[in-house]
Motif scaffolding. Structure first.
Motif, PDB file in Angstrom:
ATOM      1  N   UNK A 256       0.830  -1.205   0.000  1.00 20.00           N
ATOM      2  CA  UNK A 256       0.000   0.000   0.000  1.00 20.00           C
ATOM      3  C   UNK A 256       0.866   1.257   0.000  1.00 20.00           C
ATOM      4  N   UNK A 257       1.993   1.209   0.709  1.00 17.73           N
ATOM      5  CA  UNK A 257       2.902   2.356   0.752  1.00 17.73           C
ATOM      6  C   UNK A 257       3.486   2.637  -0.637  1.00 17.73           C
ATOM      7  N   UNK A 258       3.845   1.576  -1.364  1.00 21.59           N
ATOM      8  CA  UNK A 258       4.388   1.745  -2.712  1.00 21.59           C
ATOM      9  C   UNK A 258       3.343   2.304  -3.667  1.00 21.59           C
ATOM     10  N   UNK A 353       9.642   5.666   0.985  1.00 16.66           N
ATOM     11  CA  UNK A 353       8.452   4.799   1.011  1.00 16.66           C
ATOM     12  C   UNK A 353       8.259   4.182   2.398  1.00 16.66           C
ATOM     13  N   UNK A 354       9.358   3.694   2.987  1.00  7.16           N
ATOM     14  CA  UNK A 354       9.259   2.961   4.252  1.00  7.16           C
ATOM     15  C   UNK A 354       9.040   3.854   5.468  1.00  7.16           C
ATOM     16  N   UNK A 355       9.571   5.078   5.416  1.00  6.16           N
ATOM     17  CA  UNK A 355       9.474   5.941   6.614  1.00  6.16           C
ATOM     18  C   UNK A 355       8.422   7.014   6.483  1.00  6.16           C
ATOM     19  N   UNK A 358       4.598   4.877   4.198  1.00  8.96           N
ATOM     20  CA  UNK A 358       4.060   3.759   4.964  1.00  8.96           C
ATOM     21  C   UNK A 358       3.198   4.257   6.123  1.00  8.96           C
ATOM     22  N   UNK A 359       3.482   5.474   6.626  1.00  3.78           N
ATOM     23  CA  UNK A 359       2.704   6.020   7.734  1.00  3.78           C
ATOM     24  C   UNK A 359       1.432   6.725   7.266  1.00  3.78           C
ATOM     25  N   UNK A 360       1.331   6.988   5.942  1.00  5.18           N
ATOM     26  CA  UNK A 360       0.198   7.765   5.431  1.00  5.18           C
ATOM     27  C   UNK A 360      -1.002   6.923   5.052  1.00  5.18           C
ATOM     28  N   UNK A 361      -0.757   5.654   4.683  1.00  5.45           N
ATOM     29  CA  UNK A 361      -1.885   4.859   4.175  1.00  5.45           C
ATOM     30  C   UNK A 361      -2.777   4.361   5.298  1.00  5.45           C
TER      31      UNK A 361
END
Length: 361
Positions: A256-258, A353-355, A358-361
């Motif tokens: 989802x982050x990607x 993407x990871x930091x 990933x926190x936004x989705x």
């Protein structure tokens, strides 16, 4: 047969046949009438024909007058305002210079020289009107504007290329200018900011050159690698290699982050595509064909980029008259192989993407 003889006789006769029969005679100079087109057209008609307002055209002629003024006004010399009008007419349609000369009342060779002279004068303003952010404050301001589009952080520009058709340059290297659509063109690299101003332009590469090759050979890449914009990046499409300073979309997003990264990237990078549309609407010659030699076409392209920025800054009205059969993106969007992408090149994108995403989705 008598009718044929009469026609042949009339066609071989002329008012100045006695003059032409004189030995070593020179052709008599002909001064064609010149219409003041500032007075001929109202404001909207002028804008639709010459793509900028009367006030801006006059201001431009006044500002560039020292570069355009002839040494003498003898022999019905062309004034700076008339020169600006001829160049604007060329930018509006890329027309045959004979047609522009017929409308302006000058010979086509004069039109050719004038268009190049005006283009050089306008392109000479590029350092004042086309520039990347110069300091950390400007970069942070630009990044904030980009962030407001789709929450993509630390962006200071979007980059892409567009093909501008030209006539065949001829010679042994002519085929290098033929692009993948079999059209002779220049592949022009442009960087735009969040407000769709052109902040960097490279207009010297043949149409067969790939976007990534143009970027790798550009001065702006050297500035990015030297750390001039450290901590910020450009956004480019899949035609570019992913770099620490240039982020591209993922080819196969899974998480989802990607997916969120790709969506935000695409919506933010769309600014450069919209800028191309506005630039080509303002000066249709950019999307049609520049009927002049390659060197002069390059100069005219930069001049139109400068004028585009000036029009945006001064909020000059947008012309309403525009017909084009090709408003779609024509940049090279071919994926580059990941075999040449190092872990260092991927680090910034993966960390983002990871930091962050990933926190936004």
């Amino acid at each position: 047969m008598s009718l044929v003889r009469d026609i042949l006789w009339e066609s071989s006769s002329s008012d100045d046949e006695n003059y032409n029969d004189l030995p070593n005679s020179r052709k008599k100079k002909v001064y064609q009438p010149r219409v003041n087109r500032f007075l001929k057209w109202n404001e909207q008609e002028f804008l639709d024909r010459f793509r900028i307002s009367k006030g801006l055209a006059r201001a431009l002629a006044s500002h560039l007058a020292p570069l355009l003024q002839t040494r003498t006004m003898k022999n019905f010399a062309v004034t700076p305002e008339q020169q600006i009008i001829m160049a604007l007419e060329f930018y509006a349609c890329g027309s045959f210079q004979r047609c522009i000369g017929d409308a302006a009342g000058v010979h086509k060779s004069t039109v050719c020289r004038i268009i190049h002279r005006v283009s050089r004068a306008i392109a000479g303003l590029r350092t004042d009107w086309i520039a990347m952010p110069k300091n950390i404050e400007e970069m942070e301001t630009e990044a904030k504007k980009f962030y407001e589009i789709c929450a993509f952080p630390k962006v200071i520009g979007t980059i892409d290329c567009t093909h501008i058709p030209i006539k065949s340059p001829g010679g042994a290297d002519a085929e290098t200018y033929r692009n993948r659509k079999q059209v002779f063109s220049l592949n022009v690299q442009v960087i735009t900011n969040a407000e769709m101003y052109i902040t960097n332009i490279v207009a010297r590469w043949p149409g067969s050159c790939h976007d990534s090759h143009i970027f790798n050979s550009s001065v702006i890449k050297g500035r990015l690698e030297d750390g001039e914009f450290d901590g910020f990046w450009l956004l480019g499409d899949k035609g570019y290699a992913n770099k620490p300073y240039l982020l591209t979309p993922l080819r196969n997003p899974v998480t989802e982050a990607e997916k969120l990264y790709n969506e935000s990237h695409i919506r933010t990078r769309n600014i450069v595509e919209r800028s191309f549309g506005c630039w080509k609407k303002r000066f249709p010659a950019v999307s049609w064909k520049l009927r002049t030699n390659t060197a002069r076409a390059q100069c005219a392209i930069v001049a139109m980029a400068v004028l585009y920025n000036i029009c945006k800054k001064l909020r000059d009205p947008m012309p309403t008259c525009y017909d084009s059969d090709n408003e779609s993106s024509d940049s090279d969007d071919n994926d580059l192989t990941s075999a040449y992408v190092s872990q260092h090149d991927e680090h910034n994108r993966n960390m983002l993407i990871n930091t962050y995403f990933d926190r936004l989705h």
